[in-house]
Scaffold this active site. Sequence first.
Site, PDB file in Angstrom:
ATOM      1  N   ASP A  23      23.990 -17.690   7.703  1.00 41.19           N
ATOM      2  CA  ASP A  23      24.345 -16.538   6.543  1.00 41.19           C
ATOM      3  C   ASP A  23      24.718 -17.254   5.468  1.00 41.19           C
ATOM      4  O   ASP A  23      23.927 -18.275   5.173  1.00 41.19           O
ATOM      5  CB  ASP A  23      25.679 -15.701   7.369  1.00 41.19           C
ATOM      6  CG  ASP A  23      26.515 -16.849   7.879  1.00 41.19           C
ATOM      7  OD1 ASP A  23      26.641 -17.793   6.601  1.00 41.19           O
ATOM      8  OD2 ASP A  23      27.056 -15.865   8.359  1.00 41.19           O
TER       9      ASP A  23
ATOM     10  N   LYS B 143      23.091 -10.886   6.095  1.00 37.29           N
ATOM     11  CA  LYS B 143      23.080  -9.675   6.300  1.00 37.29           C
ATOM     12  C   LYS B 143      21.655  -9.556   5.926  1.00 37.29           C
ATOM     13  O   LYS B 143      20.421 -10.030   6.047  1.00 37.29           O
ATOM     14  CB  LYS B 143      23.140  -9.462   4.023  1.00 37.29           C
ATOM     15  CG  LYS B 143      25.081  -9.589   3.723  1.00 37.29           C
ATOM     16  CD  LYS B 143      25.395  -7.856   4.009  1.00 37.29           C
ATOM     17  CE  LYS B 143      26.962  -8.136   3.353  1.00 37.29           C
ATOM     18  NZ  LYS B 143      27.652  -9.591   3.778  1.00 37.29           N
TER      19      LYS B 143
ATOM     20  N   MET C 103      39.531 -14.910   4.648  1.00 35.27           N
ATOM     21  CA  MET C 103      39.170 -13.258   4.166  1.00 35.27           C
ATOM     22  C   MET C 103      39.802 -12.133   3.244  1.00 35.27           C
ATOM     23  O   MET C 103      40.296 -11.414   3.969  1.00 35.27           O
ATOM     24  CB  MET C 103      38.283 -13.087   5.416  1.00 35.27           C
ATOM     25  CG  MET C 103      37.251 -13.724   6.269  1.00 35.27           C
ATOM     26  SD  MET C 103      36.684 -12.863   7.709  1.00 35.27           S
ATOM     27  CE  MET C 103      37.825 -14.370   8.987  1.00 35.27           C
TER      28      MET C 103
HETATM   29  N1  SAH Z   1      34.462 -21.034   9.692  1.00 30.81           N
HETATM   30  C1  SAH Z   1      34.799 -21.085   8.109  1.00 30.81           C
HETATM   31  C2  SAH Z   1      35.616 -19.624   7.998  1.00 30.81           C
HETATM   32  C3  SAH Z   1      34.634 -18.480   8.029  1.00 30.81           C
HETATM   33  S1  SAH Z   1      35.341 -16.808   7.379  1.00 30.81           S
HETATM   34  C4  SAH Z   1      35.543 -22.455   7.298  1.00 30.81           C
HETATM   35  O1  SAH Z   1      36.013 -23.208   8.048  1.00 30.81           O
HETATM   36  O2  SAH Z   1      35.597 -23.010   6.404  1.00 30.81           O
HETATM   37  C5  SAH Z   1      35.062 -17.001   5.554  1.00 30.81           C
HETATM   38  C6  SAH Z   1      35.614 -17.214   4.480  1.00 30.81           C
HETATM   39  O3  SAH Z   1      36.251 -18.842   5.027  1.00 30.81           O
HETATM   40  C7  SAH Z   1      35.514 -16.518   3.609  1.00 30.81           C
HETATM   41  O4  SAH Z   1      36.554 -15.049   3.235  1.00 30.81           O
HETATM   42  C8  SAH Z   1      36.701 -17.550   2.592  1.00 30.81           C
HETATM   43  O5  SAH Z   1      37.912 -17.073   2.867  1.00 30.81           O
HETATM   44  C9  SAH Z   1      36.085 -18.604   3.469  1.00 30.81           C
HETATM   45  N2  SAH Z   1      35.624 -19.567   2.664  1.00 30.81           N
HETATM   46  C10 SAH Z   1      34.384 -20.358   3.328  1.00 30.81           C
HETATM   47  N3  SAH Z   1      34.356 -21.162   2.519  1.00 30.81           N
HETATM   48  C11 SAH Z   1      34.587 -21.059   1.304  1.00 30.81           C
HETATM   49  C12 SAH Z   1      34.422 -21.815  -0.055  1.00 30.81           C
HETATM   50  N4  SAH Z   1      33.700 -22.402  -0.612  1.00 30.81           N
HETATM   51  N5  SAH Z   1      35.246 -21.461  -1.043  1.00 30.81           N
HETATM   52  C13 SAH Z   1      36.436 -20.382  -0.622  1.00 30.81           C
HETATM   53  N6  SAH Z   1      36.404 -19.377   0.604  1.00 30.81           N
HETATM   54  C14 SAH Z   1      35.642 -19.665   1.644  1.00 30.81           C
END
Ligand code: SAH
Length: 262
Positions: free
Chosen positions: A41, A62, A180
């Site tokens: 994604d 999306k 999120m």
């Molecule tokens: N598996 C991912 C999280 C997925 S849920 C992980 O371990 O990072 C999606 C959320 O992850 C986003 O809404 C945000 O809160 C966070 N996120 C993922 N990448 C990010 C980034 N580069 N900077 C800030 N927040 C991030």
Amino acid sequence: MADDDTRVGTVYLVGSGPGDPGLLTVRARDLLETADVVLHDKLPGPEILDLVPPEKREDVGKRAGGERTPQSETNVRLVSHARAGRDVVRLKGGDPFVFGRGGEEMEHLAREGIPFEIVPGVTSAIAGPGIAGIPVTHRDHASSVTFVTGHEDPKKPESAVDWAALAALVDAGGTLVVLMGVGHLPDYVAALREAGLSGDLPVAMVERATWPDTRTAAGTLDTAVDVRDEAEVEPPAITVIGEVAATRDRVLEFLRGRGADG
Ligand code: SAH
């Protein structure tokens, strides 16, 4: 070779890290090169997606029209690629098992008898705050850390997140890391205040951590919503709540690297 017709591919559930290609694991980078197809994604970020040749990429985020590809369809695609003999990377932002639905995909693959491998990634939940100078634990300020989704409306009775219980953890010297959590910030800030946390408690939001255009905005429980609105913080962003969020102020002028000064 006759065998080729029956070969089942392997599915690699790969964490991409937060977005800087330098934070991909060596294993992840190797697999991006050798895989036949990469299902992704937008969360891994433009720099990492650019490493994958366009003809190998399949966007399962999306779809045209704006709605997300249903999880069931992603599951079906993983299995059919593997059954066609293709090695598949299922690339996920951060770590595949931190709010990444990697668990569901893994269980589906097991049910379908598809061989798979887990390739952990650097999670934004730790790296996001870290890159901005915020340690999620600190000997003087935080002896526990809790990762929580801010996706649910805390006012809904069916919400699976108990914000009052989380407030007690923060009160006992813990850090809350909300993923999120941009949209519902006003709701969970209110829930934490209602549960008795001080309005002066430090809060920081790290947007697009380790991406070239990352930014950090900092305030307190009482100012966080205004800070978000004024800075126009947008997903993906991490919200850190707890005394550790103030650490950044003490190191800012010496911080180098992405996320250091925004
Ligand atoms: N598996 C991912 C999280 C997925 S849920 C992980 O371990 O990072 C999606 C959320 O992850 C986003 O809404 C945000 O809160 C966070 N996120 C993922 N990448 C990010 C980034 N580069 N900077 C800030 N927040 C991030």
